[in-house]
Design a protein around this motif. Structure first.
Motif, mmCIF file in Angstrom:
data_model
loop_
_atom_site.group_PDB
_atom_site.id
_atom_site.type_symbol
_atom_site.label_atom_id
_atom_site.label_comp_id
_atom_site.label_asym_id
_atom_site.label_seq_id
_atom_site.Cartn_x
_atom_site.Cartn_y
_atom_site.Cartn_z
ATOM 1 N N ASP A 120 -2.648 62.261 13.618
ATOM 2 C CA ASP A 120 -2.286 62.711 14.966
ATOM 3 C C ASP A 120 -3.251 62.118 15.980
ATOM 4 O O ASP A 120 -4.458 62.322 15.882
ATOM 5 C CB ASP A 120 -2.346 64.255 14.990
ATOM 6 C CG ASP A 120 -2.041 64.839 16.357
ATOM 7 O OD1 ASP A 120 -1.466 64.135 17.207
ATOM 8 O OD2 ASP A 120 -2.367 66.028 16.557
ATOM 9 N N PRO A 123 -9.603 65.628 19.634
ATOM 10 C CA PRO A 123 -8.550 66.503 20.131
ATOM 11 C C PRO A 123 -8.796 66.958 21.572
ATOM 12 O O PRO A 123 -9.930 67.049 22.015
ATOM 13 C CB PRO A 123 -8.597 67.688 19.163
ATOM 14 C CG PRO A 123 -9.916 67.613 18.480
ATOM 15 C CD PRO A 123 -10.318 66.171 18.486
ATOM 16 N N GLY A 124 -7.712 67.209 22.279
ATOM 17 C CA GLY A 124 -7.811 67.723 23.647
ATOM 18 C C GLY A 124 -6.808 67.108 24.605
ATOM 19 O O GLY A 124 -6.345 67.775 25.525
ATOM 20 N N ASP A 177 1.081 71.503 20.403
ATOM 21 C CA ASP A 177 -0.377 71.482 20.549
ATOM 22 C C ASP A 177 -0.867 72.695 21.328
ATOM 23 O O ASP A 177 -0.627 72.808 22.529
ATOM 24 C CB ASP A 177 -0.797 70.195 21.275
ATOM 25 C CG ASP A 177 -0.606 68.969 20.404
ATOM 26 O OD1 ASP A 177 -1.248 68.897 19.337
ATOM 27 O OD2 ASP A 177 0.217 68.094 20.770
ATOM 28 N N GLY A 195 -2.240 60.700 24.807
ATOM 29 C CA GLY A 195 -2.328 59.397 25.448
ATOM 30 C C GLY A 195 -3.636 58.647 25.221
ATOM 31 O O GLY A 195 -3.920 57.671 25.905
ATOM 32 N N GLY A 197 -2.655 58.934 19.222
ATOM 33 C CA GLY A 197 -2.510 57.505 19.476
ATOM 34 C C GLY A 197 -1.626 56.782 18.477
ATOM 35 O O GLY A 197 -1.703 55.565 18.343
ATOM 36 N N GLY A 226 3.038 61.359 20.082
ATOM 37 C CA GLY A 226 3.357 61.982 21.372
ATOM 38 C C GLY A 226 3.857 60.967 22.374
ATOM 39 O O GLY A 226 5.044 60.647 22.427
ATOM 40 N N THR A 227 2.917 60.422 23.133
ATOM 41 C CA THR A 227 3.253 59.511 24.234
ATOM 42 C C THR A 227 4.200 58.386 23.803
ATOM 43 O O THR A 227 5.160 58.082 24.511
ATOM 44 C CB THR A 227 1.945 58.883 24.781
ATOM 45 O OG1 THR A 227 0.973 59.921 24.873
ATOM 46 C CG2 THR A 227 2.156 58.268 26.144
ATOM 47 N N HIS A 241 -0.373 73.051 16.161
ATOM 48 C CA HIS A 241 -1.684 72.431 15.933
ATOM 49 C C HIS A 241 -2.674 73.259 16.742
ATOM 50 O O HIS A 241 -2.772 73.128 17.963
ATOM 51 C CB HIS A 241 -1.622 70.970 16.395
ATOM 52 C CG HIS A 241 -2.931 70.262 16.326
ATOM 53 N ND1 HIS A 241 -3.152 69.038 16.920
ATOM 54 C CD2 HIS A 241 -4.113 70.602 15.730
ATOM 55 C CE1 HIS A 241 -4.399 68.656 16.686
ATOM 56 N NE2 HIS A 241 -5.001 69.593 15.987
HETATM 57 O O1 LIG Z 1 -3.400 66.891 19.182
HETATM 58 C C1 LIG Z 1 -3.205 66.140 20.100
HETATM 59 C C2 LIG Z 1 -4.261 65.898 21.103
HETATM 60 O O2 LIG Z 1 -5.364 66.672 20.809
HETATM 61 C C3 LIG Z 1 -1.846 65.501 20.235
HETATM 62 O O3 LIG Z 1 -1.015 65.928 19.207
HETATM 63 C C4 LIG Z 1 -1.904 64.013 20.199
HETATM 64 O O4 LIG Z 1 -2.811 63.500 21.086
HETATM 65 C C5 LIG Z 1 -0.502 63.422 20.371
HETATM 66 O O5 LIG Z 1 -0.376 62.692 21.500
HETATM 67 P P1 LIG Z 1 -0.495 61.088 21.551
HETATM 68 O O6 LIG Z 1 0.423 60.540 20.500
HETATM 69 O O7 LIG Z 1 -0.088 60.783 22.948
HETATM 70 O O8 LIG Z 1 -1.930 60.750 21.272
#
Ligand SMILES: O=C(CO)[C@H](O)[C@H](O)COP(=O)(O)O
Ligand SMILES: [Fe+2]
Length: 223
Positions: A176, A146-147, A37, A150, A178, A198-199, A69
């Motif tokens: 992408d 985006p930003g 990211d 979590g 949550g 991600g998280t 990204h």
């Molecule tokens: O582009 C993103 C945020 O802008 C990240 O890729 C995304 O948030 C992944 O993290 P999570 O799965 O924790 O939401």
């Protein structure tokens, strides 16, 4: 070719001081690609890293598929440095871009695949996005603003995914934000095949199990 199920962990909420080790662990646990990211503090209210760090990561990890990204206002500015850093897929937000086709062409001429991203509060409709389907390799439907990592998954983005899958059965559709074992079913059912998580993966007690389970759910709906 029919779309394949692929899980691409986002390292946004990983320990960035140990990025190479964190990334290698995710790959060893079955990640299909890495989602990196890149934020410019302008298109989004956060800063992460740029091509120098991606290039260092590439020096440590030779074979993995890297997606950047690009949450930036001027995606055309970073094409050459990211290609030089060893990026495979360059996904950019189309909201701030005037000539999307031209940026796609520049990305592909630099040797990378191109992905087009839209954020939840976008003014771009999926029907408009469809204008670029001839040139795009991947479409990314964001399921959080985006930003930040979590955040909570926005299930109300799924009609966009459904519309795209219905009209473009063979395109790669990525989601992408949550996404994790609890929300994967909703994404898979709607037709997404490239899953950024991600998280939920980085923090999972068993990363391999989380990645495998999500891939299996996506595969089930692709059949
Ligand atoms: O582009 C993103 C945020 O802008 C990240 O890729 C995304 O948030 C992944 O993290 P999570 O799965 O924790 O939401
Ligand atoms: Fe992302």
């Amino acid at each position: 070719m029919a779309p394949q199920a692929k899980i691409g962990p986002s390292i946004l909420n990983a320990d960035l001081a140990n990025l190479a080790a964190e990334s290698q662990k995710l790959l060893d646990n079955g990640a299909d690609y890495l989602h990196l990211d890149v934020m410019d503090g302008n298109f989004v209210p956060n800063l992460t890293f740029g091509h120098p760090m991606v290039k260092c990561l590439r020096n440590h990890i030779k074979n993995a598929y890297f997606e950047t990204h690009m949450m930036v206002n001027s995606p055309e500015q970073w094409i050459e440095p990211m290609a030089d850093a060893g990026v495979n897929l360059y996904t950019f937000h189309i909201e701030p871009v005037k000539d999307v086709c031209n940026v796609c062409r520049l990305v592909q001429e630099s040797g990378m695949k191109v992905g087009l991203a839209i954020k939840p509060a976008t003014k771009v409709s999926v029907e408009e996005l469809a204008r670029y389907m001839e040139v795009a390799d991947v479409v990314l439907v964001m399921t959080v603003e985006p930003g930040f990592g979590g955040q909570s998954f926005m299930a109300d983005m799924m009609p966009k995914v459904e519309w795209l899958r219905c009209n473009y059965p063979n395109i790669d559709i990525e989601v992408d934000g949550g996404v994790g074992p609890k929300t994967i079913e909703c994404c898979a059912k709607s037709g997404a095949n490239m899953i950024v998580s991600g998280t939920a993966v980085v923090g999972a007690p068993d990363q391999r199990q989380a990645i495998t389970q999500m891939r299996e759910v996506v595969q089930r709906y692709l059949k």
